[in-house]
Write a protein that holds these residues in place. Sequence first.
Motif, short mmCIF file in Angstrom:
data_model
loop_
_atom_site.label_atom_id
_atom_site.label_comp_id
_atom_site.label_asym_id
_atom_site.label_seq_id
_atom_site.Cartn_x
_atom_site.Cartn_y
_atom_site.Cartn_z
N VAL A 30 63.17 29.51 45.27
CA VAL A 30 62.32 28.53 44.62
C VAL A 30 61.17 28.14 45.55
CG1 VAL A 30 62.20 26.17 43.76
CG2 VAL A 30 64.11 27.66 43.12
N LEU A 31 61.53 27.92 46.79
CA LEU A 31 60.51 27.47 47.74
C LEU A 31 60.77 28.17 49.06
CD1 LEU A 31 58.12 25.61 47.89
CD2 LEU A 31 59.63 23.81 48.72
N SER A 32 60.16 29.32 49.23
CA SER A 32 60.47 30.10 50.43
C SER A 32 59.70 29.56 51.63
CB SER A 32 60.11 31.56 50.19
OG SER A 32 58.75 31.63 49.84
N TYR A 33 60.17 29.91 52.77
CA TYR A 33 59.48 29.52 54.01
C TYR A 33 59.61 30.68 54.99
CZ TYR A 33 64.29 28.50 55.40
OH TYR A 33 65.62 28.60 55.67
N SER A 34 58.95 30.57 56.09
CA SER A 34 58.95 31.66 57.03
C SER A 34 60.22 31.64 57.86
CB SER A 34 57.74 31.54 57.95
OG SER A 34 57.86 32.44 58.99
N ILE A 35 60.98 32.72 57.84
CA ILE A 35 62.20 32.76 58.62
C ILE A 35 61.93 33.20 60.04
CG2 ILE A 35 64.44 33.89 58.84
CD1 ILE A 35 64.68 33.83 55.85
N ILE A 38 55.39 32.21 48.10
CA ILE A 38 56.01 31.22 47.19
C ILE A 38 55.59 31.62 45.78
CG2 ILE A 38 56.06 28.81 46.50
CD1 ILE A 38 55.52 28.11 49.42
N PHE A 39 56.58 32.05 44.98
CA PHE A 39 56.26 32.57 43.66
C PHE A 39 56.17 31.48 42.60
CE2 PHE A 39 58.42 36.33 45.57
CZ PHE A 39 57.37 37.22 45.45
N HIS A 40 56.54 30.25 42.99
CA HIS A 40 56.70 29.18 42.02
C HIS A 40 57.73 29.58 40.97
CE1 HIS A 40 53.27 27.01 43.67
NE2 HIS A 40 52.80 28.22 43.90
N TYR A 68 52.98 36.15 39.85
CA TYR A 68 53.35 34.82 40.30
C TYR A 68 53.61 33.92 39.09
CZ TYR A 68 51.98 35.97 45.04
OH TYR A 68 51.90 36.53 46.28
N HIS A 69 54.39 32.90 39.36
CA HIS A 69 54.67 31.97 38.27
C HIS A 69 53.73 30.78 38.38
CE1 HIS A 69 57.07 30.77 34.94
NE2 HIS A 69 57.93 31.76 35.15
#
Lengths: 668, 254
Positions: A526-531, A541-543, A325-326
């Motif tokens: 960049v900012l994932s969400y649940s599809i 979310i890897f940052h 993760y970042h």
Amino acid sequence: MPIRRLFALTSVAFLVVLAISPAKNALRSYRAYQRRFAVLAASRARSAQQARDFEKRPVAIHQIWLPQLDNRVDRCTTCHLGVADAVMKGAPPPFAAHPWTPHTPVRIDRYGCTSCHAGEGPATTESQAHGTAKDAGPPLLPVAYIEAGCGRCHSTATVPAAPLLSRGRAVMDRYGCFACHGARGREAYRSGAPPLSSEPVKTGAVWLRRWLTKPRDVDPNSTMPNFQLGEREIEELANYVLGQDVPEDLARAVRAAGDEPAGDAANGKKLFSESRCISCHTVEGKGQGSAPELSKVASAATRGWLLAYVRDPHAFNPLTPMPQYHFSEADSRDVVAYMEDEFRDFDAPKDILEPLRVNRTLAEAGEKTFRKYGCFSCHGSPGGRTAEKFGPDLDGIGDKKAAFLDFGRRTDLPRTLTAWLAAKVDSPRSFAKGLKMPAYGFNPEETQAVVTALLAFGSQPVPESYRVLPTASPIAIPAGRVGHLVDRYRCLSCHQIGDRGGDISTAPLTFEGSKVQRSWLVDYLVLSYSIRPILTERMPIFHMPREEATELADAIETLFVDPRVPEDPFQGRPASDVDPAEGERLYTALGCRSCHILGSAGGYYGPPLTDSGTRLRPGWTFAWLKGPQRWRADVRCPDYGLTDRDALRLTAYLATLHQPPAAAKGGK
Amino acid sequence: MTTLSLDSVFRRLRDTDAWRSVVRHGTASTNRNRSLVVFENLFLHVHPVKVREKTLRFTHTYWLGGIALACALILVATGVLLMFYYHPSVPQAYRDMKELEFVVDNGLFLRNMHRWAAHLMVFATFLHMMRVFFHRAYRPPRQFNWVVGVVLLCVTLLLSYTGYLLPWDQLAFWGVSVGTNMAKEAPLVGEKARFLLLGGNIVSENALLRFYVLHCVVLPVALLLMLSVHIWRVRKDGGVQGPPEAPRGKEEVR
């Protein structure tokens, strides 16, 4: 004259003896079967003509000859006369029609019978064909393991029509069978088990003893088997493992991390959930479960080790599926602070992580024990992994004759290969004293699956024309920066690209570039969400920094494309020209809303379409609507058989749906 | 209607040109004529012209030579039939063995006949030899025929052994492995003999082919040749009853 009378008598006796063989010949059982079949089939025939045909069939030996497949001859159909006849569906054995499979009964002329069922194909009596006679050839394969036959030709990890075989192969991969046992096609296998070099700074003797006694009791997700070690062996191993020299960089990282101040557990909790750790790990059993249970992790590893590991797991285990993760320095401190607070074994003794005062003698003995049980096969050893496999090769195990197997103490087993394999997989040490294979604690279904996968290892490779190999992936992951990012974020742990990768995600990346719009993808990375709200396993979310996301998105857009997806289905016209109003009507008429959320209403099985104009490329939407199953065989979205015109209108409608990104995104 | 007795039918048959072209002696059933028929016939000339009924008694010879000969004939007949179904090649040999059982009409009977006749022939040949030995029938003038008999015993055993490999099953494979390893232990020529027998260093398709040729061509021809000499010699040396015994000395009367 007595000598003449004797001659006469013996002549008569001789003739009688000579008559026995032709008589036996005329009374062979298959003739009776064929006569019974003629009567039965005629009674089930659909027309008078068909009935007559059945009755007129001459009594003869039937055979399927497969010159391409080792010159195999299967005469099973001499008695199993109804296998390919629809009218014999549900008829009593041996006349019943064969249940449908992708190869039978339609292509029975190409595959024959024994390629799946085993047994002695050329035989024309039941006991010889089924292998029950004392002098018979190979026995029939029990139906419970029948999918082993699929595996002889299909060497891909998953075989769509053979769930048990696929499961068995997955189990064998996960539990590291090929780390000890060699097999054709699995030469490159490497166990994902962690190297033990950082163990002295990770954990203490009390924990390690517990772990070695029964790994599954400590972590139910563990893939490490139970080696049934004695107390002395455990002590030796603990001394050996904890007495190793930790590589300098790892030791320094752990020490430094341990000295850092504690973080903010409340923020850590939020980060923990955003990072979707339970897409792989479990917490008290909740989660995907391919990675370790975390609810007691703070009592298994020191704080310094946890922190250093979260920051860079790949330094500790290069083969771990865990992404890096970042996190910022502070963020990672917070996550570990949360874990230290919550994920603790409150019943554990205080000294569970106390370092061990290493006894050199025991440690030396431990090294021998480490080799004796082949621990190095999975964990590696200071000298590196050995080229030679620890256990015997698995090639040909599916064709082993029962007479060649050592049943040892297991006098309770029937003398068959399948019974032997099932017992071996279930309790490997039960055959004799001094065996080394550990117990995996599989449940009966897993055992059945593993035995099926094992039985697929034939002694001879099947001919080229029958083999189904894993398709060499046409999509190469580029080296350099992009390759490094794919590796760092371990995309392949969850997603599939071609036929590589994990099965945690339902979205393969093979044609992702043809599917989604680049700008959306950058935002998403960049900012994932649940599809798909219905799924538990979600994208973490890897940052990820925006530059990295851009780079990845560019690569995906260039490389992971499919020529079947049109670049611009509207051919230069704006979407609003293609009658989106009619598309909207179709959307309602087809009942898309039962699965997809749109606006405030809709089902949540499929992905929401609220922002489909922003997310999806129209070409993809069009290609998908023309046949969803072309893209994913198991997808539930129905194929409505839309005309190009209608599909285009629906595509146009969906392309006009945009929602302000901020409102669509969950999370922050 | 004139009644046709069996005798008259035979007589007419013997008068036909075709018959006379084969058997060139008149129909007269005189002793001379009968003797001539035997003398002049290739197949019968090995047989004595006259056989005393006493010598046909079971206890006289125990019919052992005859049994061995009958076995040999059965083996040739069944062997030729088996050759129609058998390929001396590694993927095919064992399969052909099974095919005899599974699909060939009376195939198993054929194979079993061959097998049992072979066992019986070895057995009968041994007993025959023992009988000759204990009856002292090897003494002059039959000393040469004893030697021929010993050669025939060897050929019989070799036939039996080479046939052992042909089913190409586990028994055959290991039987021949052990046997040829024994040959290897022979002094000086051992290694070479084994290599010659197997056509290589292991029991492989070369060995199978060699054993097949030995079993089906070389050894049967040798057997038939020696057998003819053997039977012909029996007749020349005075038939099964042997030459008239000379008056014996004391020890022999006892």
